[in-house]
Design a protein around this motif. Structure first.
Motif, short mmCIF file in Angstrom:
data_model
loop_
_atom_site.label_atom_id
_atom_site.label_comp_id
_atom_site.label_asym_id
_atom_site.label_seq_id
_atom_site.Cartn_x
_atom_site.Cartn_y
_atom_site.Cartn_z
N SER A 416 0.48 -1.74 -0.54
CA SER A 416 -0.21 -0.16 0.01
C SER A 416 0.95 1.11 0.10
O SER A 416 -0.14 2.78 -0.30
CB SER A 416 -0.84 -0.04 1.32
OG SER A 416 -1.66 -1.73 1.33
N GLU A 440 -8.73 7.33 3.25
CA GLU A 440 -9.76 6.33 2.51
C GLU A 440 -8.78 5.67 1.25
O GLU A 440 -9.21 4.16 1.48
CB GLU A 440 -9.80 6.58 2.06
CG GLU A 440 -11.67 5.46 1.35
CD GLU A 440 -12.29 5.55 2.80
OE1 GLU A 440 -12.48 3.54 2.90
OE2 GLU A 440 -12.63 5.30 4.05
N ALA A 441 -8.28 5.68 0.96
CA ALA A 441 -7.71 4.90 -0.11
C ALA A 441 -6.66 4.02 0.45
O ALA A 441 -6.57 2.31 -0.21
CB ALA A 441 -6.70 5.66 -1.43
N ARG A 443 -7.25 2.48 3.04
CA ARG A 443 -7.45 1.80 4.24
C ARG A 443 -7.82 0.74 2.82
O ARG A 443 -7.92 -0.81 3.51
CB ARG A 443 -9.01 2.39 4.42
CG ARG A 443 -9.60 1.28 5.72
CD ARG A 443 -10.99 1.62 5.96
NE ARG A 443 -11.52 3.33 6.43
CZ ARG A 443 -11.45 3.74 7.15
NH1 ARG A 443 -11.70 2.79 8.61
NH2 ARG A 443 -11.98 5.06 7.46
N GLN A 444 -8.22 0.85 2.13
CA GLN A 444 -9.28 -0.34 1.24
C GLN A 444 -8.34 -0.95 0.50
O GLN A 444 -7.90 -2.14 0.42
CB GLN A 444 -9.86 0.65 -0.41
CG GLN A 444 -11.10 1.41 0.22
CD GLN A 444 -11.21 2.28 -1.28
OE1 GLN A 444 -11.85 2.23 -1.97
NE2 GLN A 444 -12.74 3.42 -0.66
N SER A 445 -7.11 -0.01 0.49
CA SER A 445 -5.54 -1.12 -0.14
C SER A 445 -5.84 -1.99 0.69
O SER A 445 -5.39 -3.08 0.31
CB SER A 445 -4.62 0.06 -0.54
OG SER A 445 -3.40 -0.72 -0.84
N THR A 447 -6.97 -3.10 3.65
CA THR A 447 -7.79 -3.61 3.80
C THR A 447 -8.29 -4.96 2.49
O THR A 447 -7.93 -5.84 3.03
CB THR A 447 -9.63 -3.25 4.03
OG1 THR A 447 -9.14 -2.79 5.03
CG2 THR A 447 -10.62 -4.58 3.96
N ALA A 448 -8.08 -4.53 1.27
CA ALA A 448 -8.30 -5.72 0.06
C ALA A 448 -7.00 -6.71 0.26
O ALA A 448 -6.43 -7.51 -0.23
CB ALA A 448 -8.32 -4.46 -1.13
#
Length: 578
Positions: A416, A440-441, A443-445, A447-448
């Protein structure tokens, strides 16, 4: 009805042979096999770790360069600057280096990082050593990534040696020596040493070098005096308690128990450990380390370093009381941040239809940077997910990450990296800086990456135990034998035992939050304590499965065996498979 726990199978014939060869109980032998101890000679070394079994430092990259540079500083009387990071490993590493170099006759200026200045060996610290007249600087538990500061000092004619165990980024360091097990050319077999362990190895090697040259101070000084510091730093940094670390920490706990260092004795007093019983890894993790960490979490770790280096008992007592007060302040701040973080997580779970996210990434304005690591660890304990907690200040966030077994934080952060300003650390704990508009980007990365690692399957819901035991097997001698499997910590967890169809003979709440139990099984009885389990108090006469650790309770000088309950589970009906 399946049981709420499961126990991996082991080679019972191997365990039986091991029990006979070592003269230990079958339970102890099974637990050794669970830890990968399959041969008698390995078993003897495991149960009786000795300093003589430490591997020689040959293979540590840049070892000789570091020894030669330190020896030159000693011979010429140069002022040596020692700089440690602000956590317990950094503070104890700096104390190891300072204590050893002073014992060998060096002039040393010891300093520790301030959280306000940010992680690592920054330009401000480098400039301070330059202004103080240092001709040589050693960084402890930091420096691997601090190319700019090291290059600055090199331009000024000041050599820098780095002792660190964090991941090595790309780019060549200007350090005269980089002692780091993660270097590609490092050949020392064990890669799990904390920085304090590396510092100990380096100081012991320096002493051997000087003794070969008939150095008087080297002949008189014993490096084993440093092992109390090594034990505290290794345990606090959650390093694997295997191989060299097992030996160093085992010996270090004995040194700690002697309470000969004034700063350590004072720390014991404020932590309520005045009794003469042997010190345990748990004492370090829950009583000593939080206090040593408090100064660095709230600001300047110099207070903790000054305590460990104090020679006057009265001064040590004064510093220990200051640390204890800072620890109370830290606890208050931590509870505020934890409450807010829990609210964010529960909101995520509700938004996800009751499912816990694959990774937990939370943050908010004003969360204190000094407690985000502790809060992350508590969220991992509660939700069993890799967790990052970030505190923002004016749009810039500094965060700490903690993880579950097997999930490599450093690799996850690297995946990330485009969303981060900077990151660093190792597999089990890491830190990063992220801007609010990238949060937020990120967090998404992250989490993925976690979702891919979990393989789209939730973690096993059952509790994993080391062995299934009967209450009739438990007595003081059994508890004492199991204690020989310690010190317990990362990569050598305290044995988790399961007891089937246990009757709750008595249960009462004590101190408002704890559960005191009397358990019965086929005529055998046992005392038990469930800390912070008052909310799950069972009814007397209820039959349950109990998952617990078996320990010795040293209370007011009386040694008694006790179960420390981890889980109370519904028992499967008699006759049903588990």
């Amino acid at each position: 009805m399946a049981r709420g726990w499961h126990s991996p199978s082991i080679d019972e014939s191997c365990a039986s042979a091991l029990a006979q060869a070592l003269g230990v109980r079958p339970l102890t032998a099974r637990l050794l096999v669970r830890r990968g101890v399959l041969q008698a000679d390995h078993g003897h070394r495991f149960l009786q770790p000795k300093l003589a079994e430490l591997r020689a430092p040959a293979g540590i990259a840049d070892l000789q360069s570091g020894i030669d540079r330190m020896a030159h500083a000693l011979e010429t009387g140069q002022l040596i600057g020692v700089f440690g990071d602000y956590d317990v490993d950094g503070v104890t590493s700096a104390a190891v280096l300072t204590s050893a170099l002073r014992a060998l006759g060096a002039r040393v200026l010891p300093r520790c990082a301030s959280r306000h200045a940010g992680y690592g060996f920054g330009l401000a610290a480098a400039e301070a050593f330059l202004a103080a007249g240092c001709a040589f600087v050693i960084t402890a538990d930091c420096g691997t990534s601090d190319h700019k500061s090291i290059a600055f000092l090199k331009e000024k004619g000041i050599d820098v040696m780095v002792i660190d165990h964090h991941q090595v980024p790309e780019g060549k360091s200007a350090a005269v020596a980089l002692i780091n097990p993660h270097r590609g050319d490092d050949r020392f077999e064990f890669k799990g040493l904390a920085s304090c362990g590396l510092a100990f190895y380096l100081m012991a090697a320096l002493r051997s070098h000087l003794r070969s040259k008939n150095h008087a101070a080297a002949a008189a000084w014993d490096p084993r005096e440093l092992l109390d510091l090594v034990a505290m730093g290794t345990i606090a940094d959650v390093m694997p308690l295997t191989d060299e670390n097992r030996v160093l920490v085992s010996a270090g706990l004995k040194t700690l128990s002697a309470r000969t260092r004034p700063g350590v004795a004072a720390l014991f007093n404020v932590a309520g450990l005045q009794d003469p019983r042997p010190v345990t890894a748990t004492d370090i993790g829950f009583r000593l380390a939080p206090r040593l960490n408090a100064a660095g979490r709230l600001g300047d770790a110099q207070l903790a370093l000054d305590l460990l280096l104090a020679v006057d008992p009265a001064e040590a007592e004064r510093l220990a009381l200051l640390l204890d007060e800072q620890n109370r302040q830290r606890q208050q701040i931590q509870e505020t941040v934890l409450s807010s973080a829990l609210a964010q997580v529960e909101s995520m779970i509700a938004a996800g239809g009751g499912r816990v996210p694959w990774a937990i990434v939370v943050g908010d304005e004003g969360w204190h940077h000094g407690v985000v690591g502790i809060v992350a660890a508590k969220l991992v304990d509660k939700y069993a997910r890799p967790t990052i907690v970030v505190g923002f200040h004016e749009g810039k966030g500094r965060g700490s990450a903690r993880t579950v077994a097997g999930f490599n934080l450093y690799q996850a952060l690297a995946a990330s990296a485009p969303h981060l300003e900077v990151y660093g650390g190792h597999a089990a704990a890491a830190g990063m800086t992220v801007l609010r508009d990238r949060f937020e980007a990120f967090r998404q990365s992250f989490t993925a990456h976690a979702e891919q690692w979990f393989g789209l399957r939730p973690p096993h819901s059952a509790v994993e135990v080391d062995a299934v035991v009967s209450l009739s097997e438990l007595d003081l001698a059994c508890a004492e034998e199991l204690a020989r499997l310690g010190p317990f910590g990362a990569a050598n967890s305290e044995p988790i035992l399961a007891f089937e169809n246990v009757t709750i003979a008595n249960a009462r709440v004590v101190s408002g939050t704890h559960l005191q139990l009397t358990l019965g099984q086929n005529g055998a009885m046992a005392e038990a304590m469930g800390f912070n389990m008052a909310d799950v108090a069972p009814v007397a006469g209820q039959v349950m499965d109990v998952v617990a650790c078996f320990e010795i309770n040293d209370f007011r000088g009386t040694r008694r065996p006790r179960l420390r309950v981890k889980h109370l589970l519904s028992a499967a009906p008699v006759g049903e498979p588990s």
